[in-house]
Enzyme design. Structure first.
Site, PDB file in Angstrom:
ATOM      1  N   HIS A 136      41.092  27.202  40.552  1.00 57.60           N
ATOM      2  CA  HIS A 136      39.741  27.484  40.049  1.00 57.60           C
ATOM      3  C   HIS A 136      38.709  26.422  40.421  1.00 57.60           C
ATOM      4  O   HIS A 136      37.894  26.017  39.584  1.00 57.60           O
ATOM      5  CB  HIS A 136      39.778  27.670  38.528  1.00 57.60           C
ATOM      6  CG  HIS A 136      40.549  28.874  38.069  1.00 57.60           C
ATOM      7  ND1 HIS A 136      40.734  30.000  38.832  1.00 57.60           N
ATOM      8  CD2 HIS A 136      41.190  29.134  36.888  1.00 57.60           C
ATOM      9  CE1 HIS A 136      41.439  30.894  38.165  1.00 57.60           C
ATOM     10  NE2 HIS A 136      41.744  30.393  36.988  1.00 57.60           N
ATOM     11  N   HIS A 210      35.792  34.097  34.187  1.00 60.75           N
ATOM     12  CA  HIS A 210      37.075  33.937  33.505  1.00 60.75           C
ATOM     13  C   HIS A 210      36.969  34.224  32.000  1.00 60.75           C
ATOM     14  O   HIS A 210      37.528  33.490  31.186  1.00 60.75           O
ATOM     15  CB  HIS A 210      37.621  32.534  33.753  1.00 60.75           C
ATOM     16  CG  HIS A 210      39.106  32.417  33.687  1.00 60.75           C
ATOM     17  ND1 HIS A 210      39.837  32.783  32.571  1.00 60.75           N
ATOM     18  CD2 HIS A 210      40.012  31.991  34.599  1.00 60.75           C
ATOM     19  CE1 HIS A 210      41.111  32.563  32.819  1.00 60.75           C
ATOM     20  NE2 HIS A 210      41.251  32.091  34.035  1.00 60.75           N
ATOM     21  N   GLU A 348      40.383  38.925  36.007  1.00 62.94           N
ATOM     22  CA  GLU A 348      39.475  38.228  36.918  1.00 62.94           C
ATOM     23  C   GLU A 348      39.415  38.970  38.248  1.00 62.94           C
ATOM     24  O   GLU A 348      40.401  39.010  38.978  1.00 62.94           O
ATOM     25  CB  GLU A 348      39.987  36.804  37.144  1.00 62.94           C
ATOM     26  CG  GLU A 348      40.228  36.025  35.859  1.00 62.94           C
ATOM     27  CD  GLU A 348      41.410  35.055  35.979  1.00 62.94           C
ATOM     28  OE1 GLU A 348      41.389  34.186  36.860  1.00 62.94           O
ATOM     29  OE2 GLU A 348      42.362  35.180  35.184  1.00 62.94           O
TER      30      GLU A 348
END
Ligand code: GLA
Length: 386
Positions: A136, A210, A348
């Protein structure tokens, strides 16, 4: 006669006007302070209210969606997003609740990739199975930066344009990446997210949001009774480090088959399933069954007690389904209730994990953005009840 009719008529007129005003309520935006960052910068919370009285709140820190207040089947409003009540708690640490994720959503193996013959090294901030990777965006991903926010209103929606310039070399990635994420909260209870980016050097770019959902209400307990449908008949199977092996494997006959509705908890603990073992439950990228480019209905989630429904439409090829396996009660939510094991889930939308390192470019579409190109992708979260 006249004297008795008049007040009655006036009453009717008054209730008609009240009804009209209620239905014609314009979308609005309210801005409040959300606290101060350790370096002294102040943060804001933008609360967007639509004509139905539903709301979302977004902070400029990480572009985080902190609240999603939508009706259940009786019209009762409830907050279906996990999150915190001030920025200090987000700064103290959290597993990406509601945040914008970038430059690269999901994992890059060993935090390394080669692009146009040059090797790049990223910060490795995650190590499932004891195997390090970059997750991420790295140490300070887009979830931890301050975004410039421009609110806007139309008759159909309240919205925010968030902008962030990620500098050349930031987190090890090449090129100045100029990112705009637009949140539009419509009168139909849709959160539309438009992602846009340009760069001055070739770079991986894979943006997502997210948010963790609990359609029964944040802090209300397990999400295992939520019923999930995923329009995905294949999975990018992973190794012990949660990095795709390179294969798309059919979900048919496995606990990953959500092509028809299934409760999340019905098969999540199936003994002997290697993929579930690696993920500690569902934590996998599904390959969407799209045949055409454009918005595709990727997922639908139904919560039986409240009747709330969330549909996800996206232009992306994949969706990561994560059922909150790492939630362990250390994150105390905005209602002061600990978020324990599997009390929130994330869906996601994204390009596939580790695409910059994957050999089969057919199976793993490119995530490289080049100068002169426009990164543009849209995802919609639509809330309703039945
Ligand atoms: C993603 C990952 C998970 C986990 C969460 C955050 O969804 O796939 O493995 O790291 O983020 O906890």
């Amino acid at each position: 006669m006249k004297h008795t009719i008049k007040p009655a008529l006036a009453g009717i007129l008054l209730s008609m006007i009240t009804a009209l005003t209620l239905h014609a309520a314009q979308p609005s935006i309210n801005i409040t302070s959300f606290g101060t960052l350790p370096d002294g910068r102040s943060t804001q919370l933008y609360t967007l209210t639509n004509s139905q009285g539903a709301q979302i709140s977004v902070t400029n820190f990480g572009g985080i969606i902190t609240r999603i207040i939508v009706p259940d089947r009786e019209g009762r409003l409830g907050d279906v997003a996990l999150g915190y009540e001030n920025v200090e708690k987000y700064v103290a640490g959290h597993p990406y609740f509601g945040a914008i994720i970038g430059r690269y959503g999901n994992r890059i193996a060993a935090g390394k990739f080669t692009l146009d013959g040059k090797d790049y090294t990223l910060f490795t901030n995650n190590d499932p199975g004891g195997i390090p990777c970059s997750l991420h965006g790295g140490k300070i991903g887009f979830d931890k930066v301050l975004w410039d926010v421009t609110p806007f209103l139309t008759k159909d929606a309240a919205g925010l344009k968030l902008r962030y310039l990620s500098k050349d070399g930031e987190e090890g990635y090449p090129g100045n990446l100029d990112v705009t994420v637009t949140y539009t909260f419509t009168n139909n209870n849709e959160i539309r997210i438009d992602y846009f980016a340009t760069t001055d050097k070739a770079t991986p770019c894979n943006l997502t949001n997210h948010s963790y959902f609990n359609l029964a209400g944040e802090g209300s307990g397990t999400i295992l009774n939520h019923v999930l449908t995923l329009n995905a008949s294949k999975l990018t199977v992973v190794d012990a480090g949660l990095i795709p092996t390179g294969k798309h494997v059919p979900v048919k006959g496995t606990p990953f088959d959500f092509t028809t509705p299934h409760a999340i908890g019905a098969r999540v603990n199936t003994p002997g399933d290697e993929q579930l073992k690696f993920g500690g439950g569902y934590d996998h990228n599904f390959v969407l069954d799209r045949t055409l480019p454009g918005l595709f209905k990727a997922a639908e989630v139904y919560e039986p007690v409240t009747g709330r429904v969330m549909e996800i439409l996206t232009e992306e090829p994949g969706i990561q389904f994560y059922c909150g396996n790492f939630l362990d009660g250390t994150n105390i939510g905005k209602s002061q209730i600990p978020y324990t094991y599997r009390t929130g889930f994330a869906l996601e939308t994204q390009h596939f994990p580790d695409s910059p390192n994957q050999k089969d470019k057919q199976a793993f579409p490119s995530t490289i953005l080049r100068p002169g190109e426009k990164y543009r992708t849209t995802t919609i979260y639509r809330f309703s009840a039945r």
